[in-house]
Motif scaffolding. Structure first.
Motif, PDB file in Angstrom:
ATOM      1  N   GLU A 123     -25.658  38.571 -17.194  1.00 26.67           N
ATOM      2  CA  GLU A 123     -26.714  37.710 -16.666  1.00 26.67           C
ATOM      3  C   GLU A 123     -26.362  36.244 -16.861  1.00 26.67           C
ATOM      4  O   GLU A 123     -26.641  35.414 -15.982  1.00 26.67           O
ATOM      5  CB  GLU A 123     -28.052  38.022 -17.336  1.00 26.67           C
ATOM      6  N   ILE A 124     -25.751  35.904 -17.967  1.00 18.30           N
ATOM      7  CA  ILE A 124     -25.331  34.517 -18.186  1.00 18.30           C
ATOM      8  C   ILE A 124     -24.355  34.094 -17.088  1.00 18.30           C
ATOM      9  O   ILE A 124     -24.450  32.980 -16.546  1.00 18.30           O
ATOM     10  CB  ILE A 124     -24.709  34.355 -19.583  1.00 18.30           C
ATOM     11  N   GLY A 125     -23.420  34.999 -16.737  1.00 17.33           N
ATOM     12  CA  GLY A 125     -22.494  34.699 -15.646  1.00 17.33           C
ATOM     13  C   GLY A 125     -23.226  34.482 -14.330  1.00 17.33           C
ATOM     14  O   GLY A 125     -22.905  33.561 -13.565  1.00 17.33           O
ATOM     15  N   ASP A 126     -24.230  35.325 -14.060  1.00 17.59           N
ATOM     16  CA  ASP A 126     -25.038  35.154 -12.849  1.00 17.59           C
ATOM     17  C   ASP A 126     -25.710  33.789 -12.838  1.00 17.59           C
ATOM     18  O   ASP A 126     -25.725  33.090 -11.809  1.00 17.59           O
ATOM     19  CB  ASP A 126     -26.128  36.226 -12.777  1.00 17.59           C
ATOM     20  N   GLU A 127     -26.294  33.415 -13.979  1.00 11.89           N
ATOM     21  CA  GLU A 127     -27.033  32.152 -14.033  1.00 11.89           C
ATOM     22  C   GLU A 127     -26.108  30.953 -13.875  1.00 11.89           C
ATOM     23  O   GLU A 127     -26.514  29.931 -13.301  1.00 11.89           O
ATOM     24  CB  GLU A 127     -27.821  32.058 -15.344  1.00 11.89           C
ATOM     25  N   CYS A 128     -24.885  31.059 -14.362  1.00 14.13           N
ATOM     26  CA  CYS A 128     -23.919  29.975 -14.124  1.00 14.13           C
ATOM     27  C   CYS A 128     -23.712  29.784 -12.629  1.00 14.13           C
ATOM     28  O   CYS A 128     -23.736  28.650 -12.116  1.00 14.13           O
ATOM     29  CB  CYS A 128     -22.580  30.310 -14.786  1.00 14.13           C
ATOM     30  N   ARG A 129     -23.514  30.897 -11.912  1.00 22.29           N
ATOM     31  CA  ARG A 129     -23.293  30.803 -10.461  1.00 22.29           C
ATOM     32  C   ARG A 129     -24.541  30.294  -9.744  1.00 22.29           C
ATOM     33  O   ARG A 129     -24.442  29.514  -8.789  1.00 22.29           O
ATOM     34  CB  ARG A 129     -22.870  32.163  -9.906  1.00 22.29           C
TER      35      ARG A 129
END
Length: 307
Positions: A123-129
């Protein structure tokens, strides 16, 4: 009752929550592997804005139906929609940056081999994008990244460092559901700018997993009466500042409206009040079931205009 039994965990990390947590996380990881996006390649950033199209639904704009709205030309109304969508997106970036830090804190003390922690990292990766996508959209619009006001910004600095389990996932539920409600309507409206509809679609699809993760995690916390009042108060503060920060009054100047006048008009606007209540209704029901709506924060919810 033995001493070991008395010391058994009863909070969200109690052993009896582990199987449900892992089932949820494995399902969300599988969904992420199947349907995720790269906004740098999955959005047509080279496309020019299409003349005559709004950037968000007109009836969801803060000045819709006011005397100021009636005095605007159609071009000014479209311009207002562009600035308001950009303002909401910039607040989305602000909160996603807070959320990423809260999720890192959540993962920091837990076993990284669990699916639960691995989904938090996903989810952290998603939020970065998403933050990059919103920033690119604001640049594509050619308008400022307004962001929240100074007070909200500084409170966010504190909140991301000290938030509790209920505040982390309750706050996430509220902000993400508000954005989700706006964007579900926008993505389905074929009269709007194609690029803002595509950004909305990507965010809605991926955020549905984040909302599911936060909702289930929030409901695992069991609060005593004193702790519940405290958590209600803090959730009320989150609701108030995140809601009142969505539309930065500085943007009104772009359409010839004095910022102070525009802010007063929006505060009195029954259409804007209805929009906020409708956008918040679903998440407030979830917070209520979790014991996070009550006497300690109803006054803040009323001040935010969501009840």
């Amino acid at each position: 009752m033995t001493a070991t039994t008395r010391r058994a965990k009863t909070g969200p990390d109690a052993p009896d929550h582990a199987p449900a947590r892992e089932r949820t996380a494995r399902r969300l990881l599988a969904s992420s592997a199947k349907l995720s996006f790269d906004p740098l390649t999955d959005v047509d950033w080279a496309a020019a804005p299409e003349p005559g199209r709004f950037y968000g639904p007109p009836h969801r704009l803060s000045l819709y139906g006011t005397p100021q709205w009636e005095r605007m030309t159609e071009e000014q109304r479209i311009e207002l929609s562009k600035h308001e969508v950009a303002s909401i997106a910039s607040v989305g970036i602000w909160f996603e940056e807070i959320l990423m830090q809260m999720l890192l804190r959540h993962a920091f003390d837990r076993d990284p081999t669990t699916a639960h922690v691995q989904y938090a990292l996903t989810e952290i990766g998603d939020e970065c994008r998403h933050s990059v996508m919103f920033a690119r959209m604001i640049s594509w619009m050619g308008v400022p990244a307004y962001g929240p006001g100074r007070v909200a910004h500084e409170l966010g600095r504190i909140f991301k460092a000290v938030s509790t389990h209920s505040q982390t996932f309750g706050g996430t539920m509220y902000v993400e559901e508000i954005l989700d409600a706006f964007q579900r309507e926008a993505m389905a409206d074929e009269t709007l700018q194609p690029l803002t509809r595509q950004v909305s679609r990507i965010h809605v699809i991926e955020e549905s997993r984040h909302i599911s993760y936060a909702r289930e995690e929030l409901q695992r916390e069991r609060l005593g009466p004193v702790r519940r009042r405290w958590e209600q108060l803090l959730i009320g503060v989150i609701v108030y500042f995140s809601t009142t920060s969505l539309i930065n009054p500085r943007l009104y100047a772009a359409v010839g409206v004095d910022p102070a006048e525009g802010r007063r008009a929006a505060r009195r606007n029954p259409f804007w009040h209805t929009t906020k209540r409708e956008m918040a209704a679903k998440t407030l029901e979830v917070l209520d079931r979790a014991g996070l709506v009550g006497r300690a924060n109803r006054w803040l919810l009323r001040a935010a205009g969501v009840v």
